[in-house]
Design a protein around this motif. Structure first.
Motif, mmCIF file in Angstrom:
data_model
loop_
_atom_site.group_PDB
_atom_site.id
_atom_site.type_symbol
_atom_site.label_atom_id
_atom_site.label_comp_id
_atom_site.label_asym_id
_atom_site.label_seq_id
_atom_site.Cartn_x
_atom_site.Cartn_y
_atom_site.Cartn_z
ATOM 1 N N ARG A 1 0.835 -1.069 -0.034
ATOM 2 C CA ARG A 1 0.033 -0.217 -0.082
ATOM 3 C C ARG A 1 0.830 1.303 -0.081
ATOM 4 N N GLY B 1 -5.810 -1.790 -2.593
ATOM 5 C CA GLY B 1 -6.531 -3.330 -2.134
ATOM 6 C C GLY B 1 -5.891 -4.261 -2.986
ATOM 7 N N VAL B 2 -6.221 -5.282 -2.563
ATOM 8 C CA VAL B 2 -5.599 -6.777 -3.158
ATOM 9 C C VAL B 2 -6.736 -7.609 -3.493
ATOM 10 N N ARG B 3 -6.577 -8.279 -4.493
ATOM 11 C CA ARG B 3 -7.596 -9.425 -4.666
ATOM 12 C C ARG B 3 -6.858 -10.844 -4.424
ATOM 13 N N LEU B 4 -7.317 -11.435 -3.679
ATOM 14 C CA LEU B 4 -6.855 -12.764 -3.295
ATOM 15 C C LEU B 4 -7.680 -13.753 -4.145
ATOM 16 N N ARG B 5 -7.079 -14.694 -5.030
ATOM 17 C CA ARG B 5 -7.610 -15.693 -5.676
ATOM 18 C C ARG B 5 -7.153 -17.150 -5.283
ATOM 19 N N ALA C 1 -9.517 -20.836 0.201
ATOM 20 C CA ALA C 1 -10.511 -20.041 0.682
ATOM 21 C C ALA C 1 -10.806 -20.063 2.168
#
Length: 60
Positions: free
Chosen positions: A15, A22-26, A34
């Motif tokens: 950041r 923000g981040v996107r966790l996949r 998950a």
């Protein structure tokens, strides 16, 4: 493979240094990854009870 603690420690630097908001966790493997994100990482990003937190990253 990294740990939840390591990722939680890295996020503020991303950041601050990279300007990410923000981040996107996949998850690679559903539902296992998950579940680990929810169980292990999310609590580390939540601020301690009774503290003022950074609204963008859970105050960590």
């Amino acid at each position: 493979m990294g740990t939840a603690e390591r990722l939680a420690d890295e996020l503020p630097g991303w950041r601050d240094e990279l300007g990410l908001s923000g981040v996107r966790l996949r998850p690679a493997v559903l539902p296992d990854d998950a579940d680990r994100i929810i169980r292990d990482l999310v609590p580390l990003l939540r601020p301690p009870v009774g503290t003022t937190a950074d609204p963008h990253l859970g105050g960590r």
